[in-house]
Design a protein around this motif. Structure first.
Motif, PDB file in Angstrom:
ATOM      1  N   ALA A   1       0.848  -1.200   0.000  1.00  0.00           N
ATOM      2  CA  ALA A   1       0.000   0.000   0.000  1.00  0.00           C
ATOM      3  C   ALA A   1       0.883   1.250   0.000  1.00  0.00           C
ATOM      4  N   TRP A   2       1.940   1.230  -0.783  1.00  0.00           N
ATOM      5  CA  TRP A   2       2.921   2.314  -0.754  1.00  0.00           C
ATOM      6  C   TRP A   2       2.326   3.682  -1.083  1.00  0.00           C
ATOM      7  N   GLU A   3       1.330   3.719  -1.949  1.00  0.00           N
ATOM      8  CA  GLU A   3       0.745   5.017  -2.308  1.00  0.00           C
ATOM      9  C   GLU A   3      -0.002   5.651  -1.143  1.00  0.00           C
ATOM     10  N   GLU A   4      -0.527   4.823  -0.244  1.00  0.00           N
ATOM     11  CA  GLU A   4      -1.205   5.332   0.936  1.00  0.00           C
ATOM     12  C   GLU A   4      -0.247   5.454   2.112  1.00  0.00           C
ATOM     13  N   SER A   5       0.986   4.997   1.942  1.00  0.00           N
ATOM     14  CA  SER A   5       1.985   4.990   3.004  1.00  0.00           C
ATOM     15  C   SER A   5       3.247   5.728   2.572  1.00  0.00           C
ATOM     16  N   GLU A   6       3.073   6.782   1.803  1.00  0.00           N
ATOM     17  CA  GLU A   6       4.230   7.480   1.233  1.00  0.00           C
ATOM     18  C   GLU A   6       5.223   7.971   2.272  1.00  0.00           C
ATOM     19  N   HIS A   7       4.735   8.300   3.461  1.00  0.00           N
ATOM     20  CA  HIS A   7       5.619   8.848   4.495  1.00  0.00           C
ATOM     21  C   HIS A   7       6.660   7.846   5.002  1.00  0.00           C
ATOM     22  N   PHE A   8       6.575   6.594   4.582  1.00  0.00           N
ATOM     23  CA  PHE A   8       7.570   5.591   4.954  1.00  0.00           C
ATOM     24  C   PHE A   8       8.774   5.605   4.005  1.00  0.00           C
ATOM     25  N   TYR A   9       8.661   6.304   2.875  1.00  0.00           N
ATOM     26  CA  TYR A   9       9.660   6.213   1.818  1.00  0.00           C
ATOM     27  C   TYR A   9      10.178   7.591   1.418  1.00  0.00           C
ATOM     28  N   THR A  10      11.391   7.605   0.858  1.00  0.00           N
ATOM     29  CA  THR A  10      11.965   8.845   0.343  1.00  0.00           C
ATOM     30  C   THR A  10      11.309   9.169  -1.001  1.00  0.00           C
ATOM     31  N   GLU A  11      11.490  10.388  -1.457  1.00  0.00           N
ATOM     32  CA  GLU A  11      10.962  10.774  -2.768  1.00  0.00           C
ATOM     33  C   GLU A  11      11.583   9.925  -3.878  1.00  0.00           C
ATOM     34  N   LYS A  12      12.859   9.616  -3.740  1.00  0.00           N
ATOM     35  CA  LYS A  12      13.537   8.782  -4.733  1.00  0.00           C
ATOM     36  C   LYS A  12      12.934   7.379  -4.748  1.00  0.00           C
ATOM     37  N   GLU A  13      12.691   6.812  -3.579  1.00  0.00           N
ATOM     38  CA  GLU A  13      12.084   5.484  -3.499  1.00  0.00           C
ATOM     39  C   GLU A  13      10.666   5.495  -4.062  1.00  0.00           C
ATOM     40  N   LEU A  14       9.913   6.548  -3.767  1.00  0.00           N
ATOM     41  CA  LEU A  14       8.553   6.661  -4.302  1.00  0.00           C
ATOM     42  C   LEU A  14       8.565   6.728  -5.826  1.00  0.00           C
ATOM     43  N   ALA A  15       9.509   7.467  -6.380  1.00  0.00           N
ATOM     44  CA  ALA A  15       9.634   7.550  -7.840  1.00  0.00           C
ATOM     45  C   ALA A  15       9.965   6.177  -8.421  1.00  0.00           C
ATOM     46  N   ALA A  16      10.852   5.439  -7.746  1.00  0.00           N
ATOM     47  CA  ALA A  16      11.220   4.096  -8.207  1.00  0.00           C
ATOM     48  C   ALA A  16      10.030   3.145  -8.114  1.00  0.00           C
ATOM     49  N   LEU A  17       9.253   3.240  -7.056  1.00  0.00           N
ATOM     50  CA  LEU A  17       8.080   2.371  -6.897  1.00  0.00           C
ATOM     51  C   LEU A  17       7.014   2.691  -7.946  1.00  0.00           C
ATOM     52  N   ALA A  18       6.810   3.970  -8.224  1.00  0.00           N
ATOM     53  CA  ALA A  18       5.840   4.355  -9.251  1.00  0.00           C
ATOM     54  C   ALA A  18       6.276   3.827 -10.622  1.00  0.00           C
ATOM     55  N   LEU A  19       7.567   3.951 -10.916  1.00  0.00           N
ATOM     56  CA  LEU A  19       8.076   3.440 -12.188  1.00  0.00           C
ATOM     57  C   LEU A  19       7.959   1.918 -12.241  1.00  0.00           C
ATOM     58  N   THR A  20       8.250   1.266 -11.133  1.00  0.00           N
ATOM     59  CA  THR A  20       8.130  -0.197 -11.058  1.00  0.00           C
ATOM     60  C   THR A  20       6.716  -0.631 -11.393  1.00  0.00           C
ATOM     61  N   GLU A  21       5.761   0.022 -10.793  1.00  0.00           N
ATOM     62  CA  GLU A  21       4.369  -0.344 -11.037  1.00  0.00           C
ATOM     63  C   GLU A  21       3.965  -0.067 -12.488  1.00  0.00           C
ATOM     64  N   ALA A  22       4.393   1.076 -13.015  1.00  0.00           N
ATOM     65  CA  ALA A  22       4.037   1.425 -14.397  1.00  0.00           C
ATOM     66  C   ALA A  22       4.642   0.438 -15.401  1.00  0.00           C
ATOM     67  N   VAL A  23       5.896   0.065 -15.201  1.00  0.00           N
ATOM     68  CA  VAL A  23       6.552  -0.870 -16.114  1.00  0.00           C
ATOM     69  C   VAL A  23       5.961  -2.271 -15.959  1.00  0.00           C
ATOM     70  N   THR A  24       5.636  -2.641 -14.746  1.00  0.00           N
ATOM     71  CA  THR A  24       5.118  -3.984 -14.472  1.00  0.00           C
ATOM     72  C   THR A  24       3.710  -4.176 -15.005  1.00  0.00           C
ATOM     73  N   VAL A  25       2.858  -3.186 -14.845  1.00  0.00           N
ATOM     74  CA  VAL A  25       1.452  -3.324 -15.209  1.00  0.00           C
ATOM     75  C   VAL A  25       1.181  -2.974 -16.673  1.00  0.00           C
ATOM     76  N   LEU A  26       1.732  -1.898 -17.160  1.00  0.00           N
ATOM     77  CA  LEU A  26       1.518  -1.445 -18.541  1.00  0.00           C
ATOM     78  C   LEU A  26       0.041  -1.458 -18.939  1.00  0.00           C
ATOM     79  N   THR A  27      -0.810  -1.003 -18.031  1.00  0.00           N
ATOM     80  CA  THR A  27      -2.256  -1.001 -18.250  1.00  0.00           C
ATOM     81  C   THR A  27      -2.656  -0.307 -19.545  1.00  0.00           C
ATOM     82  N   ASP A  28      -2.058   0.841 -19.789  1.00  0.00           N
ATOM     83  CA  ASP A  28      -2.411   1.595 -20.985  1.00  0.00           C
ATOM     84  C   ASP A  28      -1.471   1.296 -22.152  1.00  0.00           C
ATOM     85  N   GLY A  29      -0.613   0.308 -21.985  1.00  0.00           N
ATOM     86  CA  GLY A  29       0.305  -0.054 -23.046  1.00  0.00           C
ATOM     87  C   GLY A  29       1.567   0.788 -23.090  1.00  0.00           C
TER      88      GLY A  29
END
Length: 166
Positions: A85-113
Motif C-alpha cells: 500500500a505504498w501510495e497510501e503509506s508514502e511517508h515511509f519512503y523517500t521521494e527517490k524510493e517513491l519515484a522508483a516504486l511508481a516506475l516499477t508499477e508502471a513498467v510492471t502493469v503497462l495497463t495503458d500499453g
C-alpha cells in the motif's frame, strides 16, 4: 517454512516444472543479467523494487525471497509490509524510493500499453540517466523472474538470505 505452527495449514503446492534445471543456459543468462542490472544501485532500493513488482505479479516465491533479502540488508519490517500500500503509506519512503516504486508499477502493469510521461519524468528527477537505465533493467529483470516463478509455481517459504548469492 517460517510460519507459526498454530494449526494445520493448507498443503504446499508442488512446483510444476524445475525450469532452471531443464533450461540451465537460460537460468545462467538470467543470473548474469540480474547481476548486470543492479550494478550501481542502492541494494535496499533494488529489493524494494523487486518486492513491489513481485507483489503486483503475485509471485509468492519472489516476494518471500526479496523480503528476506531486504531484511538481511537492513530494511525494516514496517517498510516491507507497507509496500503493498505504498501510495497510501508514502511517508515511509523517500521521494527517490517513491519515484522508483511508481516506475516499477508502471513498467510492471503497462495497463495503458505504455509508461506515463509523468511517472517517467518523476523518476528522471531523482535518478541520473545511467542510474535510471539500471533501474529500468532491474524492473525488467524481476518481471522476467516473476514470469518463471508464477508459471512454474515455485513455492515460497524455503529461501534463506544469500542462498543464490550472485
Amino acid at each position: 517454512m517460517t510460519t507459526n505452527d498454530a494449526g494445520e495449514y493448507a498443503p504446499e503446492r508442488p512446483a510444476r516444472l524445475p525450469w532452471a534445471e531443464l533450461a540451465p543456459d537460460v537460468y545462467k543468462a538470467m543470473v548474469r543479467l540480474e547481476v548486470a542490472a543492479k550494478k550501481g544501485l542502492d541494494p535496499v532500493l533494488v529489493e524494494l523494487v523487486k518486492i513491489r513488482a513481485s507483489q503486483v505479479n503475485h509471485c509468492a516465491f519472489c516476494v518471500d525471497m526479496h523480503s528476506k533479502d531486504a531484511l538481511a540488508a537492513g530494511e525494516s519490517v514496517e517498510r516491507i509490509v507497507q509496500l503493498s500500500a505504498w501510495e497510501e503509506s508514502e511517508h515511509f519512503y523517500t521521494e527517490k524510493e517513491l519515484a522508483a516504486l511508481a516506475l516499477t508499477e508502471a513498467v510492471t502493469v503497462l495497463t495503458d500499453g505504455f509508461v506515463p510521461d509523468e511517472v517517467y519524468e518523476r523518476a528522471a528527477k531523482h535518478f541520473e540517466e545511467a542510474e535510471l537505465a539500471q533501474l529500468i533493467a532491474v524492473i525488467t529483470v524481476i518481471n522476467a523472474w516473476n514470469r518463471f516463478g508464477v508459471t512454474c509455481r515455485l513455492a515460497p517459504g524455503h529461501y534463506e538470505p544469500g542462498m543464490y548469492k550472485q
